[in-house]
Write a protein that holds these residues in place. Structure first.
Motif, PDB file in Angstrom:
ATOM      1  N   UNK A 348       0.816  -1.214   0.000  1.00 57.25           N
ATOM      2  CA  UNK A 348       0.000   0.000   0.000  1.00 57.25           C
ATOM      3  C   UNK A 348       0.841   1.252   0.000  1.00 57.25           C
ATOM      4  N   UNK A 349       2.031   1.195  -0.574  1.00 57.21           N
ATOM      5  CA  UNK A 349       2.879   2.374  -0.638  1.00 57.21           C
ATOM      6  C   UNK A 349       3.767   2.540   0.580  1.00 57.21           C
ATOM      7  N   UNK A 350       3.504   1.810   1.663  1.00 54.15           N
ATOM      8  CA  UNK A 350       4.314   1.993   2.869  1.00 54.15           C
ATOM      9  C   UNK A 350       5.548   1.098   2.829  1.00 54.15           C
ATOM     10  N   UNK A 351       6.591   1.559   3.510  1.00 56.11           N
ATOM     11  CA  UNK A 351       7.806   0.735   3.644  1.00 56.11           C
ATOM     12  C   UNK A 351       7.583  -0.178   4.841  1.00 56.11           C
ATOM     13  N   UNK A 352       7.555  -1.453   4.595  1.00 58.05           N
ATOM     14  CA  UNK A 352       7.224  -2.386   5.675  1.00 58.05           C
ATOM     15  C   UNK A 352       8.384  -3.349   5.932  1.00 58.05           C
ATOM     16  N   UNK A 353       8.284  -4.080   7.024  1.00 57.25           N
ATOM     17  CA  UNK A 353       9.325  -5.026   7.419  1.00 57.25           C
ATOM     18  C   UNK A 353       9.318  -6.221   6.467  1.00 57.25           C
ATOM     19  N   UNK A 354      10.491  -6.618   6.036  1.00 61.69           N
ATOM     20  CA  UNK A 354      10.608  -7.822   5.215  1.00 61.69           C
ATOM     21  C   UNK A 354      10.577  -9.041   6.149  1.00 61.69           C
ATOM     22  N   UNK A 355       9.542  -9.887   6.041  1.00 60.73           N
ATOM     23  CA  UNK A 355       9.456 -11.053   6.941  1.00 60.73           C
ATOM     24  C   UNK A 355      10.660 -11.988   6.805  1.00 60.73           C
ATOM     25  N   UNK A 356      11.340 -11.918   5.652  1.00 57.53           N
ATOM     26  CA  UNK A 356      12.524 -12.770   5.461  1.00 57.53           C
ATOM     27  C   UNK A 356      13.817 -11.962   5.605  1.00 57.53           C
ATOM     28  N   UNK A 357      13.707 -10.768   6.115  1.00 56.23           N
ATOM     29  CA  UNK A 357      14.874  -9.895   6.211  1.00 56.23           C
ATOM     30  C   UNK A 357      15.785 -10.240   7.385  1.00 56.23           C
ATOM     31  N   UNK A 358      16.914  -9.551   7.440  1.00 55.31           N
ATOM     32  CA  UNK A 358      17.945  -9.874   8.426  1.00 55.31           C
ATOM     33  C   UNK A 358      17.471  -9.684   9.871  1.00 55.31           C
ATOM     34  N   UNK A 359      16.747  -8.573  10.097  1.00 59.82           N
ATOM     35  CA  UNK A 359      16.374  -8.267  11.486  1.00 59.82           C
ATOM     36  C   UNK A 359      15.402  -9.304  12.057  1.00 59.82           C
ATOM     37  N   UNK A 360      14.492  -9.771  11.208  1.00 61.04           N
ATOM     38  CA  UNK A 360      13.571 -10.821  11.661  1.00 61.04           C
ATOM     39  C   UNK A 360      14.368 -12.103  11.952  1.00 61.04           C
ATOM     40  N   UNK A 361      15.344 -12.411  11.097  1.00 58.59           N
ATOM     41  CA  UNK A 361      16.182 -13.603  11.327  1.00 58.59           C
ATOM     42  C   UNK A 361      16.969 -13.470  12.620  1.00 58.59           C
ATOM     43  N   UNK A 362      17.493 -12.265  12.866  1.00 60.94           N
ATOM     44  CA  UNK A 362      18.255 -12.036  14.110  1.00 60.94           C
ATOM     45  C   UNK A 362      17.352 -12.305  15.311  1.00 60.94           C
ATOM     46  N   UNK A 363      16.142 -11.748  15.255  1.00 62.24           N
ATOM     47  CA  UNK A 363      15.208 -11.939  16.373  1.00 62.24           C
ATOM     48  C   UNK A 363      14.920 -13.429  16.572  1.00 62.24           C
ATOM     49  N   UNK A 364      14.669 -14.117  15.458  1.00 63.81           N
ATOM     50  CA  UNK A 364      14.361 -15.560  15.568  1.00 63.81           C
ATOM     51  C   UNK A 364      15.544 -16.320  16.152  1.00 63.81           C
ATOM     52  N   UNK A 365      16.753 -15.959  15.708  1.00 64.22           N
ATOM     53  CA  UNK A 365      17.956 -16.636  16.208  1.00 64.22           C
ATOM     54  C   UNK A 365      18.140 -16.396  17.698  1.00 64.22           C
ATOM     55  N   UNK A 366      17.597 -15.266  18.176  1.00 66.75           N
ATOM     56  CA  UNK A 366      17.685 -14.973  19.617  1.00 66.75           C
ATOM     57  C   UNK A 366      16.605 -15.696  20.417  1.00 66.75           C
ATOM     58  N   UNK A 367      15.751 -16.406  19.711  1.00 69.08           N
ATOM     59  CA  UNK A 367      14.699 -17.174  20.400  1.00 69.08           C
ATOM     60  C   UNK A 367      13.388 -16.418  20.508  1.00 69.08           C
ATOM     61  N   UNK A 368      13.311 -15.254  19.878  1.00 67.88           N
ATOM     62  CA  UNK A 368      12.046 -14.495  19.923  1.00 67.88           C
ATOM     63  C   UNK A 368      11.073 -15.142  18.946  1.00 67.88           C
ATOM     64  N   UNK A 369       9.821 -15.282  19.381  1.00 65.95           N
ATOM     65  CA  UNK A 369       8.820 -15.895  18.516  1.00 65.95           C
ATOM     66  C   UNK A 369       7.973 -14.817  17.819  1.00 65.95           C
ATOM     67  N   UNK A 370       7.614 -15.074  16.574  1.00 70.14           N
ATOM     68  CA  UNK A 370       6.667 -14.206  15.861  1.00 70.14           C
ATOM     69  C   UNK A 370       5.282 -14.855  15.827  1.00 70.14           C
ATOM     70  N   UNK A 371       5.186 -16.002  16.485  1.00 74.19           N
ATOM     71  CA  UNK A 371       3.916 -16.726  16.609  1.00 74.19           C
ATOM     72  C   UNK A 371       3.260 -17.022  15.264  1.00 74.19           C
ATOM     73  N   UNK A 372       4.092 -17.257  14.253  1.00 72.73           N
ATOM     74  CA  UNK A 372       3.526 -17.500  12.901  1.00 72.73           C
ATOM     75  C   UNK A 372       3.377 -18.998  12.620  1.00 72.73           C
TER      76      UNK A 372
END
Ligand code: F6P
Length: 372
Positions: A348-372
């Protein structure tokens, strides 16, 4: 060069850093050219009502650190579609020519517009009508395409991070789960950054739809590992899989007609019967935009203000200042809206988080859940 008269306005919602931009713009303009600056009050409404104040070194002294805007904000006043009372009835009208006539009357030859997508769309439309416009991007959500960063975001991330820390200690003491709602509309940047920095256990962002099962799984895992408390950070616009965002209210008189709010309460209510812990929720709301501006945002704002002054000095109008790969640059207002930057996905024209991007991977590697 003839003496310039520069009008400044702050449109849309307030964001920490607006005053810092005004502060640096005034100083940079005076050091670069012979000029006078005025500030229109309440965004475009001030331009329509010809309601302005002088912006001098004196009137802008001591504002660098302050959130909000000394020029006040309004997110309702689109002069290309403005509420006007005619024969006792409110009708929508294009009153942009009134604003232009006001500028001419006062000898204002340049307009600097600080704002988000709605405000910048009007800035583009004034540029199309021949006005000398420079845009300066703003939003705590950091979701504007065409710039790598907007001021207000870092301050919001700091505030949310600080509050997650506070909520952690109480969650730990009571063995509770705390669901914390943060701003961001359809972009999860604040939640993702503050969630990582503030050690959230679950981060829910609109870009990654969640399931209640996913949240429950993480909380139970933590309990089994001897951590009987959890923090769930949720973006106001987060979406349950097969569901939709929780809308607080729809307001007709605003370009952002959807007011988010309520997702944390909804999740807390659904969650409590599914786990052995008490669940509470907390909505951080406008606290995220209030108070002092972070040092990083003050610096970013100073850079934006100085770059805007440079564009004015060089006659490079119809542009917005932007940050790209660490450098201050500019981009045509015509190209600003609806474009992705720096590899993020665009929705929709907005800059959004890439679900496969580095920061999401970093969070997952730290054990944070996105509940997906
Ligand atoms: O766009 C910035 C923002 O703070 C969003 O994160 C939030 O949804 C919205 O503004 C709130 O706007 P308002 O202050 O008009 O309710």
């Amino acid at each position: 060069m003839a003496k310039k008269k520069i009008g400044v306005l702050t449109g849309g919602g307030d964001a920490p850093g607006l005053n810092a931009v005004i502060h640096s713009l005034v100083r940079a303009c005076h050091s670069m050219m012979d000029c006078e600056l005025v500030g229109y009050k309440f965004g475009y409404r001030g331009l329509y009502n010809n309601d302005f104040m002088p912006l001098t070194r004196d009137t802008t002294s001591g504002i660098l650190h302050r959130g909000g805007s000394i020029l006040y904000n309004s997110n309702k006043d689109n002069l290309f579609n403005y509420d006007v009372v005619e024969n006792g009835k409110t009708v929508k009208k294009d009153v942009s020519d009134v604003a232009i006539a006001n500028m001419k009357k006062e000898g204002v030859d340049t307009l600097v517009v600080l704002g988000g997508d709605g405000t910048l769309t009007s800035a583009r439309d004034f540029a199309r009508k021949g006005i000398n416009v420079v845009g300066v991007p703003k939003t705590i959500d950091n979701d504007l395409p065409s710039t790598d960063a907007t001021y207000g975001f870092d301050t919001a991330v700091n505030i949310v991070t600080d509050n997650l820390g506070r909520l952690h200690t109480t969650a730990e003491s009571h063995h509770r789960v705390l669901v914390v709602e943060v701003m961001g509309r359809s972009a999860g940047w604040i939640c993702l950054h503050a969630g990582i920095a503030g050690s959230a256990d679950v981060i829910l962002i609109p870009e990654i739809p969640y399931t209640m099962d996913g949240i429950v799984k993480k909380i139970k895992e933590r309990g089994a590992a001897g951590r009987p408390f959890s923090i769930v950070a949720v973006t106001e616009g987060a979406i349950e899989k097969d569901g939709s965002a929780v809308i607080g209210k729809v307001v007709a008189d605003s370009p952002d007609s959807v007011r988010f709010g309520g997702v944390a309460a909804q999740i807390a209510n659904k969650l409590e019967p599914l786990i052995d812990y008490e669940v509470r929720h907390c909505v951080l709301g406008h606290i995220q935009r209030g108070g002092d501006t972070s040092p990083a945002d003050r610096i970013l704002s100073a850079r934006y203000g100085v770059k805007a002054a440079e564009l004015i000095k060089n006659g490079e109008f119809g542009n917005m200042v932007c940050l790209r790969n660490g450098k201050m640059e500019s981009i045509a207002l015509e190209d600003v809206l609806g474009r992705g930057a720096m590899g993020e996905t665009s929705a929709g024209g907005a800059k959004t988080v890439d679900p496969n991007g580095e920061l999401v991977s970093v969070a997952k590697a730290m054990g944070i859940s996105f509940a997906d």
